[in-house]
Design an enzyme around this catalytic site. Structure first.
Site, PDB file in Angstrom:
ATOM      1  N   ASP A  67      68.907 109.969  65.114  1.00 34.58           N
ATOM      2  CA  ASP A  67      68.603 110.120  67.128  1.00 34.58           C
ATOM      3  C   ASP A  67      67.479 108.355  66.370  1.00 34.58           C
ATOM      4  O   ASP A  67      66.707 108.491  65.686  1.00 34.58           O
ATOM      5  CB  ASP A  67      67.545 110.936  67.754  1.00 34.58           C
ATOM      6  CG  ASP A  67      66.915 110.015  68.474  1.00 34.58           C
ATOM      7  OD1 ASP A  67      66.538 108.534  68.734  1.00 34.58           O
ATOM      8  OD2 ASP A  67      66.413 111.055  69.650  1.00 34.58           O
ATOM      9  N   TYR A  80      61.824 114.960  67.583  1.00 33.63           N
ATOM     10  CA  TYR A  80      61.135 115.126  69.111  1.00 33.63           C
ATOM     11  C   TYR A  80      61.022 116.486  69.728  1.00 33.63           C
ATOM     12  O   TYR A  80      62.678 117.745  69.215  1.00 33.63           O
ATOM     13  CB  TYR A  80      62.118 114.530  69.952  1.00 33.63           C
ATOM     14  CG  TYR A  80      61.683 114.614  71.581  1.00 33.63           C
ATOM     15  CD1 TYR A  80      60.093 113.892  71.851  1.00 33.63           C
ATOM     16  CD2 TYR A  80      62.882 114.533  72.801  1.00 33.63           C
ATOM     17  CE1 TYR A  80      60.564 114.783  73.555  1.00 33.63           C
ATOM     18  CE2 TYR A  80      62.403 114.227  73.667  1.00 33.63           C
ATOM     19  CZ  TYR A  80      61.085 114.708  74.221  1.00 33.63           C
ATOM     20  OH  TYR A  80      60.546 114.388  75.968  1.00 33.63           O
ATOM     21  N   LYS A 113      63.727 104.260  76.528  1.00 34.10           N
ATOM     22  CA  LYS A 113      62.302 103.716  75.768  1.00 34.10           C
ATOM     23  C   LYS A 113      62.956 102.035  75.553  1.00 34.10           C
ATOM     24  O   LYS A 113      63.067 101.522  75.904  1.00 34.10           O
ATOM     25  CB  LYS A 113      62.206 104.500  74.257  1.00 34.10           C
ATOM     26  CG  LYS A 113      62.831 105.783  74.105  1.00 34.10           C
ATOM     27  CD  LYS A 113      61.203 106.062  75.591  1.00 34.10           C
ATOM     28  CE  LYS A 113      60.864 108.019  75.518  1.00 34.10           C
ATOM     29  NZ  LYS A 113      61.967 108.863  75.516  1.00 34.10           N
ATOM     30  N   ARG A 165      81.865 108.306  87.991  1.00 31.16           N
ATOM     31  CA  ARG A 165      81.161 109.717  86.941  1.00 31.16           C
ATOM     32  C   ARG A 165      82.282 109.499  85.856  1.00 31.16           C
ATOM     33  O   ARG A 165      82.112 110.245  84.440  1.00 31.16           O
ATOM     34  CB  ARG A 165      81.473 111.075  87.452  1.00 31.16           C
ATOM     35  CG  ARG A 165      81.458 112.220  86.614  1.00 31.16           C
ATOM     36  CD  ARG A 165      81.346 113.572  87.438  1.00 31.16           C
ATOM     37  NE  ARG A 165      82.188 114.516  88.620  1.00 31.16           N
ATOM     38  CZ  ARG A 165      83.473 114.402  87.862  1.00 31.16           C
ATOM     39  NH1 ARG A 165      83.394 114.579  86.323  1.00 31.16           N
ATOM     40  NH2 ARG A 165      84.000 114.618  88.242  1.00 31.16           N
TER      41      ARG A 165
HETATM   42  C1  LIG Z   1      62.497 110.209  69.291  1.00 34.79           C
HETATM   43  C2  LIG Z   1      63.410 110.775  71.003  1.00 34.79           C
HETATM   44  N1  LIG Z   1      64.424 110.950  71.524  1.00 34.79           N
HETATM   45  C3  LIG Z   1      64.875 111.558  72.760  1.00 34.79           C
HETATM   46  C4  LIG Z   1      63.863 111.679  73.474  1.00 34.79           C
HETATM   47  C5  LIG Z   1      64.497 112.036  74.860  1.00 34.79           C
HETATM   48  O1  LIG Z   1      64.909 110.898  76.084  1.00 34.79           O
HETATM   49  P1  LIG Z   1      64.923 111.321  78.058  1.00 34.79           P
HETATM   50  O2  LIG Z   1      63.461 111.231  77.885  1.00 34.79           O
HETATM   51  O3  LIG Z   1      65.347 109.698  77.736  1.00 34.79           O
HETATM   52  O4  LIG Z   1      66.015 111.835  77.992  1.00 34.79           O
HETATM   53  C6  LIG Z   1      62.837 111.104  73.545  1.00 34.79           C
HETATM   54  C7  LIG Z   1      61.808 111.022  74.722  1.00 34.79           C
HETATM   55  O5  LIG Z   1      60.406 111.139  74.406  1.00 34.79           O
HETATM   56  C8  LIG Z   1      62.017 111.070  71.872  1.00 34.79           C
HETATM   57  O6  LIG Z   1      61.006 110.387  71.806  1.00 34.79           O
END
Ligand SMILES: Cc1ncc(COP(=O)(O)O)c(C=O)c1O
Length: 387
Positions: A179, A107, A204, A53
């Site tokens: 991001d 997102y 992803k 953890r």
């Molecule tokens: C650009 C982006 N950031 C963050 C996330 C969140 O990721 P996770 O589904 O791994 O929590 C997503 C999910 O689709 C995303 O497209």
């Protein structure tokens, strides 16, 4: 137009540099340390306590080292999901009474985190339409502690000029959090463009096989230590087997991205000349509003393509029904081609008006192109369009 040439970018050594061991009999593939805890010294002894953890399991550490090299960062950490990474990166810098300035093009899950949960924590968030550049400065407040953007954006593949925005964050002395999930460190490395923190949904491209949920944060040692502390307390550590799977996926990241980039461009170019297609969103096309910035800053345009059909939502429905190769599922960045409708998935939490102002019409299709032959993908899309 040719893309920017790689200068200090990642090489295969970033991934393969420290393994496998050349010792006789050593495993070529690293072991999985599927252990929650590790033998420790009696009486404390001053040595670090190893506990999964805490993020110091050997599989978690090996993985973090690879992202450090790929992003040219001082430190990195992997956590239980992309949302976990976004939440922890912000909790590392924001406290009750602070203000966050965020891009509007983010997102849907991140938007909900900001508007719902951050509100409960006493953190104020304002949104900026990145097309209105002056608003970044105009919306800064005395208590603004960070700026957050996503680039390339989901699902319109818009780009934000970090070299420009980071002048503002540096002037104000606040971190710029980015991001960069859609680019992966192969196509773009935000830290080389003035960002302070990079966030990934490792679910992803980093993992790339649609079989793990994970997230990552990279930045300075001090920042990542703060994230690690929040991760320990909010219980977001990554399971060792998932860490091992992501490490395996990352071994092919550069090769996969090369293919995603090639297929993305071929499919976008084909779609753009189809009579039943109204608009294609892909930064590799001269018609994209950020094409010039993409050529200047990206090392590949990626495998994500947004498509609007002339027949609107009904045509999109018909297209989805006809597809045989491309699978209807949310998420992206895997070896298999996927298609989704952002209004029902990533951007379901927004109203139709909010989506429209973000350029996401009803019937907008988001393609995540996989590693299949481009000709096969195009043949499937031709079937979908009835072309
Ligand atoms: C650009 C982006 N950031 C963050 C996330 C969140 O990721 P996770 O589904 O791994 O929590 C997503 C999910 O689709 C995303 O497209």
């Amino acid at each position: 137009m040719s893309l920017r040439r790689r200068t200090v970018g990642p090489s295969t050594a970033a991934i393969h540099g420290d393994g496998p061991s050349h010792e006789l009999g050593a495993g070529v593939s690293p072991p999985i340390h599927q252990s929650s805890t590790f033998v420790s010294e009696q009486g404390g002894g001053g040595s670090e306590v190893l506990y999964t953890r805490y993020g110091n399991n050997p599989n978690q550490l090996r993985l973090a080292e690879r992202l450090v090299r790929l992003e040219n960062a001082e430190a990195a950490i992997f956590v239980g999901s992309g949302m976990g990474a976004t939440a922890l990166a912000h909790l590392a810098v924001l406290r009750s009474g602070d203000h966050l300035l965020s891009s509007e093009w983010i997102y849907g899950g991140t938007r909900r985190l900001f508007t719902e949960d951050f509100d409960h924590l006493g953190i104020e968030v304002s949104f900026v339409d990145p097309d209105r550049r002056r608003d970044w400065r105009a919306k800064l407040r005395r208590n603004t502690r960070a700026i957050f953007v996503e680039t390339p954006t989901n699902p319109c593949m818009r780009l934000i000029d970090l070299d420009w925005l980071s002048v503002l964050t540096q002037e104000k002395g606040i971190p710029l959090l980015v991001d960069s999930t859609f680019a992966s460190p192969i196509n773009f490395r935000p830290l080389e463009h003035g960002a302070d923190v990079v966030i990934h949904s490792a679910t992803k491209y980093l993992n790339g096989h649609s079989d793990v949920i994970a997230g990552a944060v990279a930045g300075t040692e001090v920042f990542v230590e703060e994230v690690r502390d929040r991760m320990k307390l909010w219980g977001q550590a990554l399971d060792p087997h998932c860490a091992w799977l992501i490490e395996r996926g990352m071994k092919t990241l550069a090769v996969r991205m090369e293919r995603h980039n090639r297929t993305g461009l071929a499919v976008a170019q084909w779609l753009e000349v189809q009579p039943k297609v109204r608009r294609v969103h892909y930064p590799g096309l001269p018609s994209h509003p950020d094409h010039e910035l993409a050529v200047r800053t990206l090392e590949g345009f990626g495998g994500m393509v947004g498509v609007e059909l002339s027949g609107g939502p009904r045509a999109a429905e018909r297209c989805l029904k006809a597809l045989r190769l491309i699978t209807h599922a949310p998420s992206l960045g895997g070896v298999e081609s996927l298609v989704s409708e952002p209004r029902f998935t990533s951007h379901a939490a927004m109203s139709a008006e909010q989506r429209a102002s973000a350029g996401i019409s009803d019937g907008f299709l988001r393609l995540s192109l996989g590693l299949e032959d481009a000709e096969d993908i195009i043949a499937d899309l031709a079937r979908g369009l009835g072309a």
